[in-house]
Scaffold this motif. Sequence first.
Motif, PDB file in Angstrom:
ATOM      1  N   GLU A  38      -4.692   8.643   2.225  1.00 22.88           N
ATOM      2  CA  GLU A  38      -4.942   8.309   0.739  1.00 22.88           C
ATOM      3  C   GLU A  38      -3.973   7.494   0.094  1.00 22.88           C
ATOM      4  OE1 GLU A  38      -4.495  12.265  -1.465  1.00 22.88           O
ATOM      5  OE2 GLU A  38      -5.847  13.350  -0.326  1.00 22.88           O
ATOM      6  N   TYR A  39      -3.955   6.381   0.969  1.00 22.17           N
ATOM      7  CA  TYR A  39      -3.231   5.044   0.685  1.00 22.17           C
ATOM      8  C   TYR A  39      -3.868   4.445  -0.692  1.00 22.17           C
ATOM      9  CZ  TYR A  39       0.274   4.861   3.895  1.00 22.17           C
ATOM     10  OH  TYR A  39       1.462   5.163   4.716  1.00 22.17           O
ATOM     11  N   ARG A  40      -3.173   3.853  -1.664  1.00 25.62           N
ATOM     12  CA  ARG A  40      -3.567   3.302  -2.853  1.00 25.62           C
ATOM     13  C   ARG A  40      -3.058   1.837  -2.583  1.00 25.62           C
ATOM     14  NH1 ARG A  40      -4.543   7.582  -6.506  1.00 25.62           N
ATOM     15  NH2 ARG A  40      -4.993   6.095  -8.192  1.00 25.62           N
TER      16      ARG A  40
ATOM     17  N   GLY B  93      -2.762   1.831  -9.321  1.00 24.28           N
ATOM     18  CA  GLY B  93      -3.426   1.323  -8.222  1.00 24.28           C
ATOM     19  C   GLY B  93      -4.598   2.045  -7.742  1.00 24.28           C
ATOM     20  N   PHE B  94      -5.544   1.792  -6.901  1.00 31.93           N
ATOM     21  CA  PHE B  94      -6.593   2.239  -6.318  1.00 31.93           C
ATOM     22  C   PHE B  94      -6.898   2.915  -4.875  1.00 31.93           C
ATOM     23  CE2 PHE B  94      -7.618  -1.999  -5.772  1.00 31.93           C
ATOM     24  CZ  PHE B  94      -8.227  -2.198  -4.580  1.00 31.93           C
ATOM     25  N   HIS B  95      -7.581   3.813  -4.783  1.00 33.47           N
ATOM     26  CA  HIS B  95      -7.476   4.400  -3.144  1.00 33.47           C
ATOM     27  C   HIS B  95      -8.264   3.322  -2.419  1.00 33.47           C
ATOM     28  CE1 HIS B  95      -6.798   8.782  -4.946  1.00 33.47           C
ATOM     29  NE2 HIS B  95      -6.081   8.485  -3.712  1.00 33.47           N
TER      30      HIS B  95
ATOM     31  N   GLN C 211      -3.761   6.159 -13.409  1.00 32.51           N
ATOM     32  CA  GLN C 211      -3.105   6.176 -12.101  1.00 32.51           C
ATOM     33  C   GLN C 211      -2.868   4.705 -11.653  1.00 32.51           C
ATOM     34  OE1 GLN C 211      -5.613   8.534  -9.612  1.00 32.51           O
ATOM     35  NE2 GLN C 211      -4.896  10.457 -10.511  1.00 32.51           N
TER      36      GLN C 211
ATOM     37  N   TYR D 267      -0.209  -5.274   1.992  1.00 34.19           N
ATOM     38  CA  TYR D 267      -1.556  -5.341   1.864  1.00 34.19           C
ATOM     39  C   TYR D 267      -2.311  -5.861   2.865  1.00 34.19           C
ATOM     40  CZ  TYR D 267      -5.902  -6.670  -0.781  1.00 34.19           C
ATOM     41  OH  TYR D 267      -6.988  -7.002  -1.143  1.00 34.19           O
TER      42      TYR D 267
ATOM     43  N   LEU E 184       0.884  -1.306  -0.125  1.00 28.90           N
ATOM     44  CA  LEU E 184      -0.053  -0.033  -0.039  1.00 28.90           C
ATOM     45  C   LEU E 184       0.871   1.474  -0.056  1.00 28.90           C
ATOM     46  CD1 LEU E 184      -2.290  -1.214   2.801  1.00 28.90           C
ATOM     47  CD2 LEU E 184      -2.897  -1.500   0.355  1.00 28.90           C
TER      48      LEU E 184
ATOM     49  N   SER F 158       1.202   5.713  -0.108  1.00 29.33           N
ATOM     50  CA  SER F 158       0.854   7.020  -0.247  1.00 29.33           C
ATOM     51  C   SER F 158       1.969   8.212  -0.679  1.00 29.33           C
ATOM     52  CB  SER F 158       0.056   7.164   1.214  1.00 29.33           C
ATOM     53  OG  SER F 158      -0.066   8.568   1.521  1.00 29.33           O
TER      54      SER F 158
ATOM     55  N   ASN G 201      -2.064  -1.588  -4.547  1.00 33.58           N
ATOM     56  CA  ASN G 201      -1.415  -1.987  -5.776  1.00 33.58           C
ATOM     57  C   ASN G 201      -1.473  -3.434  -6.020  1.00 33.58           C
ATOM     58  OD1 ASN G 201       0.238   0.707  -6.444  1.00 33.58           O
ATOM     59  ND2 ASN G 201       0.757   0.385  -4.386  1.00 33.58           N
TER      60      ASN G 201
ATOM     61  N   HIS H 208     -13.733   1.104  -0.749  1.00 38.03           N
ATOM     62  CA  HIS H 208     -13.895   0.458  -2.025  1.00 38.03           C
ATOM     63  C   HIS H 208     -13.932  -0.875  -1.764  1.00 38.03           C
ATOM     64  CE1 HIS H 208     -12.104   4.570  -3.843  1.00 38.03           C
ATOM     65  NE2 HIS H 208     -13.621   4.413  -3.656  1.00 38.03           N
TER      66      HIS H 208
END
Length: 639
Positions: A125-127, A154-156, A152, A60, A49, A51, A129, A174
Motif C-alpha cells: 500500500e505504498y503512496r 498522496g495516491f496509492h 489523504q 519515486y 514513496l 507506506s 507523493n 494507477h
Amino acid sequence: MRAPAMLRCAAALAVLLAVAAPAAGFYLPGVAPSDFKKGDALQVKVNKLTSIKTQLPYTYYSLPFCKPNTIVDSAENLGEVLRGDRIENSPYVFQMREPKMCQIVCKAPIDEKGAKELKEKIEDEYRVNMILDNLPLVVPITRQDNNKIAYQGGFHVGAKGQYTGSKDEKYFIHNHLSFTVKYHKDDDSELYRIVGFEVHPYSVKHQYDGEWNGVDTRLSTCDPHASKFVTNSDSPQEVEAGKDIIFTYDVQFEDSEVKWASRWDTYLLMTDDQIHWFSIVNSLMIVLFLSGMVAMIMLRTLYRDISRYNQLETQEEAQEETGWKLVHGDVFRPPSNSDLLCVYVGTGVQFFGMLLVTMIFAVLGFLSPSNRGGLMTAMLLVWVLMGLLAGYTSSRLYKMFKGSEWKKITLQTAFLFPGVAFVIFFILNALIWGEKSSGAVPFTTMFALVLLWFGISVPLVFVGSYLGFKKPAMEPPVKTNKIPRQIPEQAWYMNPIFTILIGGILPFGAVFIELFFILTSIWLHQFYYIFGFLFLVFVILIITCAEITIVLCYFQLCSEDYMWWWRSYLTSGSSALYLFLYAAFYFSTKLQITKLVSGILYFGYMLLASYAFFVLTGTIGFCACFWFTRLIYSSVKID
C-alpha cells in the motif's frame, strides 16, 4: 535614546506576535508567495514513496515510472534528508490556467524486475507523493459518516482486485492521473497564487490505433477530440512483465476563495479532531486540578512542620526530633555513582533547553509543516548549542559533590547520551540501508552529524564545564555528618521500586493523549501542527514531574530515608517506562506493520524516544527535589 529604542523593539515584537497568532503555525512567516501569470510553467516535483505498513520510504524513480530527460535533485535541508525525503523533478509540467486532457507522459516497458517491484509496492500500500509550489498532493475522499470531504496525502501506486468471474487476485497500477490545481486570483492584478493541489487516480488499459508516435499518439481510450475522458477504472491496467504501460494525465484549474496564507488549512484539518481536542483540554484540567491540590497539601503540611520544629528548639522536646529534620546530617551526603547522576542531570538540562527553544519557535510559526524538515533541523542545531548548559550543569553538581576531575565528567557528559543514541541510530540506519530504502541516511549526512557532535557540541560542553567548575561550589544549608546514619526499616508502600513506579503515572497521564497525536503524525504520515497545545502540555508535564517528585521525596524524608538523590531522578523518569509500554500498545492497535525490519525500526526509535523522555523527566524531578530539600533545611534552625 534608550527608551525610544526599547519602545521600537516592543512594537516590533507586538507586530510579530500579531502576525504569528492568526497564522497558528499554518505557514512560515517571511516566506513570500509565488505569483504566476497565465501560461507560466508549473513544475510538479516528486517526493518519496511512503507506506504505513512498512515505514520504509523509497525514491519515486525506484519504480518504472516515466522519467524526465535529466533527473535533478532538489536541495534539501538536514531534516528532510533524515526524514527520507528525496525531492526530484518530474515529466509532469503544467501551464498556468491552461487545462489539458489525455496528455501522454510516456509508454514504459515493464520487465520482470519492474513488475515484481510494482506488485510489492501495491501489496504494501505504498503512496506516491508529489509537490507543486511547496504544496503536497492530496486525494479528496468523501466520508460516509458525515458526507464531508477528507484529504489523504498522496495516491496509492495501485490496487489489488479481481476480474469479473475470476477468483485470481491481480495487481493494477494507477496510470492515469486527473489533477486539479486550485488558484486564488489577486484582485489588483492578473497574477495567480496556487492554493490547492488535488488528484483522482485511475487505472486504465489504454488502447491506440496504428503505430506508436510518442506523446502525439491518439488514444482510443482517452480522446478529447471524441469527447472521451477517463472517469473510472472499469478497464484497469494490470501489472504484467513484458507488457508496456501508458501513463497519462489530465489537469484542470479551479478558482478558489481560499487565500494563500490559509492554503495549508486543508492539509492540517484532514480529519475531524474536535473530540480529541476536548479530551486534551479535559485531561489537562484534571492534571492541573491534581497539581493544585498537591501543592496546597504540601504547603500546609510543610508550614506546620517548620513552625513546629522551630518552636521545639526552645523546649526540651527538641532532643526527640522526628521526621525529616532528623536526617539533616545525612540528607546532603553525596550518593553512590554521583558522577553518572551529574552526567544525566546535565544531559537533561540540555534536552530541556532544546525543547523549550524549539517549541517557542514552533508556536510563533517558524517551524510549520510548510517548512519541510525545519522542525528536525532546528531540534538538532539547538541540541548542539545547548551543550554549553549541559557542561555547566554537570560540572556545578560535580563540584558540589567534592569532585576534582572535571575533564572526566565533561567527556562523559559529551559522549554518554549522544553515543548511545548514535549507536542505536547507526544500527537502525544499517537495517534501512539493507532494505535499499531512501530513508537510509547517506554517508555525507552521517559525516555532517558527527561533525556537529565533535566540532560544535563537544567543545561547547567543555566551555560550559570549565565555566561551571570555575564558580565556587554550592554549599548545602546544613553540615553533613562524618558517619552515615542507619536507615530504619521502611513500610511496604515506601519501597523504592513501588514509589518509583507510582511516581511515573501522573507525568505520563499529563501527556498520553497528546502522545497519540505525535505518534500518529510520525508513523501514519500526518501533519502535526498544534504546537500551542504541545507547549501547554509541556508546561503541565514540568509541573506534574516536579510536584509528584517533591511529594514522594517529602514522604521518604519523613520516614527517615535520606537517600533521595537517585530516587528523585527515577521517580519522574519512570514515566518513560509507561511511554514505551504505550508505544507497544499503539503498535498493536493502530499500526499494520508486518515486516520484521519495520517492527525493529519502530521499537528502536521508540526506545530512543523513551530514553530521551527518561532523561528529561528525571532531570525535572531531580531539580525540583534539589530545590525543595535546600529550601526546607534552610528554613529550620539546626543546632
